[in-house]
Design an enzyme around this catalytic site. Structure first.
Site, PDB file in Angstrom:
ATOM      1  CG  HIS A  35      -1.826   1.536   1.945  1.00 30.96           C
ATOM      2  ND1 HIS A  35      -1.662   2.080   2.333  1.00 30.96           N
ATOM      3  CD2 HIS A  35      -2.828   1.111   0.669  1.00 30.96           C
ATOM      4  CE1 HIS A  35      -2.735   2.253   2.672  1.00 30.96           C
ATOM      5  NE2 HIS A  35      -3.340   2.690   0.829  1.00 30.96           N
ATOM      6  NE  ARG A  36      -1.809   5.801   1.340  1.00 32.15           N
ATOM      7  CZ  ARG A  36      -2.135   6.565   2.663  1.00 32.15           C
ATOM      8  NH1 ARG A  36      -1.968   7.069   3.618  1.00 32.15           N
ATOM      9  NH2 ARG A  36      -3.570   6.872   2.723  1.00 32.15           N
ATOM     10  CD  GLU A  82      -3.135   1.743  -3.094  1.00 29.07           C
ATOM     11  OE1 GLU A  82      -4.296   2.899  -2.641  1.00 29.07           O
ATOM     12  OE2 GLU A  82      -1.938   2.473  -2.739  1.00 29.07           O
ATOM     13  CG  ASP A 117      -3.069   6.933  -3.200  1.00 31.16           C
ATOM     14  OD1 ASP A 117      -3.573   6.668  -3.273  1.00 31.16           O
ATOM     15  OD2 ASP A 117      -2.297   7.211  -2.100  1.00 31.16           O
ATOM     16  CG  HIS A 145      -3.460   9.561   0.158  1.00 29.84           C
ATOM     17  ND1 HIS A 145      -4.251  10.131   1.471  1.00 29.84           N
ATOM     18  CD2 HIS A 145      -4.542   8.095   0.233  1.00 29.84           C
ATOM     19  CE1 HIS A 145      -5.212   9.336   1.675  1.00 29.84           C
ATOM     20  NE2 HIS A 145      -4.984   8.430   0.809  1.00 29.84           N
ATOM     21  CD  GLU A 199      -7.426   5.003  -4.198  1.00 32.10           C
ATOM     22  OE1 GLU A 199      -6.629   4.704  -3.287  1.00 32.10           O
ATOM     23  OE2 GLU A 199      -8.690   5.930  -4.170  1.00 32.10           O
ATOM     24  CE  LYS A 238      -6.710   8.590  -2.361  1.00 25.97           C
ATOM     25  NZ  LYS A 238      -7.205   7.771  -2.120  1.00 25.97           N
ATOM     26  CG  ASP A 263      -0.092   1.078   5.395  1.00 27.56           C
ATOM     27  OD1 ASP A 263      -0.228   1.738   4.438  1.00 27.56           O
ATOM     28  OD2 ASP A 263       0.056   1.468   6.368  1.00 27.56           O
TER      29      ASP A 263
HETATM   30  O1  G3P Z   1      -6.584   1.436  -2.603  1.00 25.34           O
HETATM   31  C1  G3P Z   1      -7.134   1.092  -0.889  1.00 25.34           C
HETATM   32  C2  G3P Z   1      -6.754   2.471  -0.208  1.00 25.34           C
HETATM   33  O2  G3P Z   1      -5.756   2.971  -0.733  1.00 25.34           O
HETATM   34  C3  G3P Z   1      -7.626   3.297  -0.763  1.00 25.34           C
HETATM   35  O3  G3P Z   1      -8.071   4.225   0.627  1.00 25.34           O
HETATM   36  O4  G3P Z   1      -7.521   6.609   1.653  1.00 25.34           O
HETATM   37  O5  G3P Z   1      -5.555   4.540   1.616  1.00 25.34           O
HETATM   38  O6  G3P Z   1      -5.820   5.726  -0.281  1.00 25.34           O
HETATM   39  P1  G3P Z   1      -6.183   5.465   0.622  1.00 25.34           P
HETATM   40 CA    CA Z   2      -5.264   4.496  -2.025  1.00 24.96          CA
END
Ligand code: G3P
Ligand code: CA
Length: 252
Positions: free
Chosen positions: A18-19, A45, A47, A60, A120, A122, A240
């Site tokens: 995640h990120r 993943e 953003d 993000h 993702e 945004k 994460d």
């Molecule tokens: O893509 C999953 C998650 O990243 C969505 O929420 O706010 O962390 O971008 P957020």
């Molecule tokens: Ca995200």
């Protein structure tokens, strides 16, 4: 998945960082993505937002305030301005060389690796015009369509992406319980369910498995949650802490 005897075969849970490896590195930076690759993640993943001159950048928040030494909305800053910001020191001074990557840069880096890429969009707060087409063109430039999943909380945007190219895989992001979300997702051409972790209850995991639609809950950081989802055969998790997740998967 079912084999010829109709026995259920559990495939390994894929681990999406995640990120990047955001638990140990400044989120959405090349350092974070490189750490995820090194940790053995299957995918990352990230953003994406658009600068005022329409460059897709990886960050993000809609502003640069939290994760850089700058201030302002991405939509109001040029790429030239964004590229000069320090995107690492907020996390730890040892990352003071980290900057905000472009999607082009990440695609160029990710292409020769084995990693899958969850982009993702945004675009829930700021409606970036033409974002879907700009992203799709970049994915095609790197011939990465078969390794990319596009997700968004803005499902209009996913429909638009699907209309532009039905071959590009989309997945719905959602925070709360949707009844039989696989049916809804299918109705808008999406092929995956990216749900907030508490929503990933057994009914959802079982129903989605029967509908052959992958569930990829976020953000799965707790050891017990990781272990339970891996043992339940959840198709993927978004975390994460990819290194820890790989370790738990190896033991399960
Ligand atoms: O893509 C999953 C998650 O990243 C969505 O929420 O706010 O962390 O971008 P957020
Ligand atoms: Ca995200």
């Amino acid at each position: 998945n079912n084999n010829q005897n109709n026995e259920v075969i559990l495939l390994d849970t894929l681990i999406f960082a995640h990120r990047g490896a955001a638990g140990t590195h400044p989120e959405n930076t090349m350092a974070s993505f490189e750490a995820a690759l090194k940790a053995g993640a299957d995918g990352i993943e990230l953003d994406v937002q658009l600068t005022s001159d329409n460059v897709p950048v990886i960050i993000h928040d809609e502003t640069v305030n939290r994760t850089t030494d700058g201030e302002g909305w991405i939509k109001d800053l040029t790429y030239e301005e964004i590229s000069k910001l320090d995107a690492g020191t907020w996390f730890d001074s040892s990352f003071n060389k980290a900057s905000i990557p472009t999607l082009d840069q990440v695609l160029d880096w990710v292409k020769p690796t084995r990693l899958l890429l969850n982009i993702e969009l945004k675009n829930g707060v700021v409606r970036y015009s033409n974002l879907e087409k700009i992203i799709l063109d970049l994915i095609n430039k790197y011939e990465m369509k078969d390794r990319v999943i596009i997700s968004s909380f803005n499902h209009y945007s996913l429909v638009e992406m699907h209309q532009l190219d039905p071959e590009v895989e989309t997945a719905i992001l959602f925070m709360e319980g949707i009844y039989e979300p696989w049916k809804y997702a299918k109705s808008i051409g999406a092929k995956g369910l990216h749900c907030f972790l508490p929503v990933a209850v057994p009914e959802l995991l079982i129903g989605a498995a029967q509908a052959e639609m992958p569930v990829r809950p976020f953000t799965v950081n707790d050891d017990n949650h990781m272990e339970n989802l891996i043992k339940a055969g959840c198709p993927a998790i978004i975390t994460d802490w990819p290194e820890k997740a790989v370790h738990i998967r190896n033991k399960a």
